[in-house]
Design a protein around this motif. Structure first.
Motif, PDB file in Angstrom:
ATOM      1  N   GLU A  30       0.747  -1.159  -0.024  1.00 15.09           N
ATOM      2  CA  GLU A  30       0.142   0.039  -0.080  1.00 15.09           C
ATOM      3  C   GLU A  30       1.044   1.193   0.138  1.00 15.09           C
ATOM      4  O   GLU A  30       1.984   1.190   0.474  1.00 15.09           O
ATOM      5  N   THR A  31       0.380   2.359  -0.164  1.00 20.81           N
ATOM      6  CA  THR A  31       0.882   3.692  -0.340  1.00 20.81           C
ATOM      7  C   THR A  31       1.977   3.654  -1.329  1.00 20.81           C
ATOM      8  O   THR A  31       3.202   3.470  -0.905  1.00 20.81           O
ATOM      9  N   SER A  32       1.629   4.076  -2.567  1.00 20.11           N
ATOM     10  CA  SER A  32       2.835   3.941  -3.555  1.00 20.11           C
ATOM     11  C   SER A  32       2.825   5.385  -4.274  1.00 20.11           C
ATOM     12  O   SER A  32       1.794   6.165  -4.261  1.00 20.11           O
TER      13      SER A  32
ATOM     14  N   SER B 133      18.226  -3.624  10.650  1.00 20.98           N
ATOM     15  CA  SER B 133      19.415  -2.737  10.490  1.00 20.98           C
ATOM     16  C   SER B 133      19.012  -2.036   9.046  1.00 20.98           C
ATOM     17  O   SER B 133      19.248  -0.761   9.037  1.00 20.98           O
ATOM     18  N   ALA B 134      18.567  -2.388   7.964  1.00 22.30           N
ATOM     19  CA  ALA B 134      18.177  -1.776   6.875  1.00 22.30           C
ATOM     20  C   ALA B 134      17.145  -0.711   7.088  1.00 22.30           C
ATOM     21  O   ALA B 134      17.100   0.409   6.563  1.00 22.30           O
ATOM     22  N   ILE B 135      16.070  -1.017   7.762  1.00 25.25           N
ATOM     23  CA  ILE B 135      14.993  -0.323   8.013  1.00 25.25           C
ATOM     24  C   ILE B 135      15.622   0.944   8.782  1.00 25.25           C
ATOM     25  O   ILE B 135      14.959   2.173   8.523  1.00 25.25           O
ATOM     26  N   GLU B 136      16.256   0.461   9.891  1.00 27.56           N
ATOM     27  CA  GLU B 136      16.956   1.698  10.796  1.00 27.56           C
ATOM     28  C   GLU B 136      17.736   2.617   9.785  1.00 27.56           C
ATOM     29  O   GLU B 136      17.639   3.986   9.966  1.00 27.56           O
ATOM     30  N   GLU B 137      18.423   2.083   8.885  1.00 29.98           N
ATOM     31  CA  GLU B 137      19.254   3.028   8.051  1.00 29.98           C
ATOM     32  C   GLU B 137      18.324   4.006   7.235  1.00 29.98           C
ATOM     33  O   GLU B 137      18.432   5.097   6.957  1.00 29.98           O
TER      34      GLU B 137
ATOM     35  N   ARG C 226      23.593  -4.487   1.829  1.00 31.47           N
ATOM     36  CA  ARG C 226      22.812  -5.486   2.452  1.00 31.47           C
ATOM     37  C   ARG C 226      21.860  -6.274   1.381  1.00 31.47           C
ATOM     38  O   ARG C 226      21.438  -5.662   0.368  1.00 31.47           O
ATOM     39  N   VAL C 227      21.576  -7.514   1.585  1.00 33.14           N
ATOM     40  CA  VAL C 227      20.643  -8.225   0.627  1.00 33.14           C
ATOM     41  C   VAL C 227      19.036  -7.788   0.600  1.00 33.14           C
ATOM     42  O   VAL C 227      18.346  -7.773  -0.375  1.00 33.14           O
ATOM     43  N   ALA C 228      19.019  -7.121   1.888  1.00 31.32           N
ATOM     44  CA  ALA C 228      17.563  -6.918   1.840  1.00 31.32           C
ATOM     45  C   ALA C 228      16.970  -5.763   0.667  1.00 31.32           C
ATOM     46  O   ALA C 228      16.011  -5.592   0.581  1.00 31.32           O
ATOM     47  N   TYR C 229      18.100  -4.724   0.689  1.00 33.20           N
ATOM     48  CA  TYR C 229      17.984  -3.792  -0.396  1.00 33.20           C
ATOM     49  C   TYR C 229      17.612  -4.383  -1.791  1.00 33.20           C
ATOM     50  O   TYR C 229      16.786  -3.953  -2.582  1.00 33.20           O
ATOM     51  N   ARG C 230      18.486  -5.360  -2.290  1.00 36.65           N
ATOM     52  CA  ARG C 230      18.281  -5.939  -3.644  1.00 36.65           C
ATOM     53  C   ARG C 230      16.952  -6.686  -3.520  1.00 36.65           C
ATOM     54  O   ARG C 230      16.068  -6.648  -4.679  1.00 36.65           O
ATOM     55  N   ARG C 231      16.573  -7.409  -2.495  1.00 40.42           N
ATOM     56  CA  ARG C 231      15.437  -8.110  -2.602  1.00 40.42           C
ATOM     57  C   ARG C 231      14.353  -7.396  -2.502  1.00 40.42           C
ATOM     58  O   ARG C 231      13.217  -7.540  -3.252  1.00 40.42           O
ATOM     59  N   ALA C 232      14.265  -6.169  -1.895  1.00 41.68           N
ATOM     60  CA  ALA C 232      13.009  -5.163  -1.851  1.00 41.68           C
ATOM     61  C   ALA C 232      12.842  -4.556  -3.051  1.00 41.68           C
ATOM     62  O   ALA C 232      11.664  -4.589  -3.592  1.00 41.68           O
ATOM     63  N   THR C 233      13.915  -3.993  -3.886  1.00 36.17           N
ATOM     64  CA  THR C 233      13.700  -3.496  -5.161  1.00 36.17           C
ATOM     65  C   THR C 233      13.240  -4.559  -6.182  1.00 36.17           C
ATOM     66  O   THR C 233      12.453  -4.180  -6.840  1.00 36.17           O
ATOM     67  N   GLY C 234      13.714  -5.522  -6.069  1.00 38.26           N
ATOM     68  CA  GLY C 234      13.288  -6.738  -7.063  1.00 38.26           C
ATOM     69  C   GLY C 234      11.905  -7.230  -6.968  1.00 38.26           C
ATOM     70  O   GLY C 234      11.092  -7.716  -7.801  1.00 38.26           O
ATOM     71  N   GLU C 235      11.176  -6.742  -5.724  1.00 38.37           N
ATOM     72  CA  GLU C 235       9.808  -7.112  -5.427  1.00 38.37           C
ATOM     73  C   GLU C 235       8.870  -5.978  -5.552  1.00 38.37           C
ATOM     74  O   GLU C 235       7.736  -5.978  -5.101  1.00 38.37           O
ATOM     75  N   GLY C 236       9.390  -4.738  -5.915  1.00 41.30           N
ATOM     76  CA  GLY C 236       8.696  -3.543  -6.046  1.00 41.30           C
ATOM     77  C   GLY C 236       8.321  -3.161  -4.582  1.00 41.30           C
ATOM     78  O   GLY C 236       7.223  -2.633  -4.410  1.00 41.30           O
TER      79      GLY C 236
ATOM     80  N   GLU D  63       8.680  -3.419   3.946  1.00 42.47           N
ATOM     81  CA  GLU D  63       7.943  -4.279   3.544  1.00 42.47           C
ATOM     82  C   GLU D  63       8.205  -5.744   3.339  1.00 42.47           C
ATOM     83  O   GLU D  63       7.389  -6.662   2.977  1.00 42.47           O
ATOM     84  N   VAL D  64       9.378  -6.059   3.256  1.00 46.80           N
ATOM     85  CA  VAL D  64       9.810  -7.394   2.907  1.00 46.80           C
ATOM     86  C   VAL D  64      10.056  -8.137   3.998  1.00 46.80           C
ATOM     87  O   VAL D  64      10.366  -7.861   5.062  1.00 46.80           O
ATOM     88  N   ALA D  65       9.376  -9.401   4.099  1.00 45.97           N
ATOM     89  CA  ALA D  65       9.546 -10.414   5.093  1.00 45.97           C
ATOM     90  C   ALA D  65       9.057  -9.777   6.416  1.00 45.97           C
ATOM     91  O   ALA D  65       9.744  -9.952   7.571  1.00 45.97           O
ATOM     92  N   LYS D  66       7.973  -8.807   6.390  1.00 39.09           N
ATOM     93  CA  LYS D  66       7.577  -8.266   7.639  1.00 39.09           C
ATOM     94  C   LYS D  66       8.848  -7.440   8.357  1.00 39.09           C
ATOM     95  O   LYS D  66       8.764  -7.129   9.546  1.00 39.09           O
ATOM     96  N   GLY D  67       9.566  -6.744   7.721  1.00 41.73           N
ATOM     97  CA  GLY D  67      10.446  -5.926   8.038  1.00 41.73           C
ATOM     98  C   GLY D  67      11.540  -6.804   8.842  1.00 41.73           C
ATOM     99  O   GLY D  67      11.957  -6.456   9.781  1.00 41.73           O
TER     100      GLY D  67
END
Length: 213
Positions: free
Chosen positions: A56-58, A197-201, A174-184, A189-193
């Motif tokens: 949501e919220t785009s 560390s990535a979220i904090e950044e 971080r892997v989280a950034y690549r994964r998030a971008t690839g999932e739109g 929002e990825v794996a319920k946050g």
């Protein structure tokens, strides 16, 4: 209304990742426009993937190239509370137009010698843009940093020599950034946050750039 341009003449510095996170987080506080000004259209691909999800919220996303980023982007941006431009990863008419359109330029930069060399070229372009857009605020964001090395310290010293304003936030590789971008998505929002560390950044980056904290 604030217009942010995410720029660098060097690819691979997390420019699109930075732009889509900022635009999405801004959309939570008001209408947000994401202008994809990169011929590779990475931000537009992200937006298409996002439409296929339940996130949501785009931001509203559109593609503009070259001088149209300024000539058409100015009118489009007037209908939004926030605008983010993901400019192409090389010196181009589009990158220069983004710097003329923006109130704030965000420069994601890595920590290698190649990044330092690219910064030297980019700073000449930024200084030229300031002749026509004297109120442009420029902020440097250290991105894709490996905390196990001392490279970040060397880059910070270089940036200090250039008398640049560097954000306190450092975004690590971080892997989280690549994964998030690839999932739109964004990392929240990825794996319920899952990657706190990535979220904090990203939260710290947002607070510095948008709220001045």
């Amino acid at each position: 209304m604030t217009i942010y341009a995410v720029v660098n003449t060097k690819g691979g510095v997390g420019k699109t990742t930075t732009a889509v996170h900022l635009a999405t987080m801004l959309a939570k506080s008001g209408k947000s426009l994401l202008i994809d000004g990169d011929p590779q259209a990475s931000a537009a691909s992200w937006a298409a993937w996002r439409r296929d999800t339940e996130h949501e919220t785009s931001p509203t996303t559109t593609c503009l190239t070259g001088k149209a980023i300024l000539s058409e982007g100015k009118g489009l941006a007037s209908g939004f509370a926030h605008t983010v431009v993901d400019a192409g990863g090389r010196d181009s008419a589009g990158l220069r137009a983004a710097l003329l359109l923006a109130n704030v330029a965000i420069i994601p930069v890595g920590a290698s010698n190649l990044d330092a060399a690219a910064m030297t070229d980019l700073l000449e372009i930024v200084e030229l843009a300031k002749e026509y857009n004297p109120d442009l605020i420029v902020k440097v964001l250290m991105t894709r940093i490996d905390p196990r090395t001392k490279d970040a310290g060397d880059m910070l010293a270089f940036l200090a020599e250039q008398k640049l304003s560097v954000l306190r936030t450092t975004v690590c590789e971080r892997v989280a950034y690549r994964r998030a971008t690839g999932e739109g998505a964004i990392v929240h929002e990825v794996a319920k946050g899952k990657d706190k560390s990535a979220i904090e950044e990203m939260n710290n980056f947002y607070d510095e750039v948008v709220n001045g904290n």
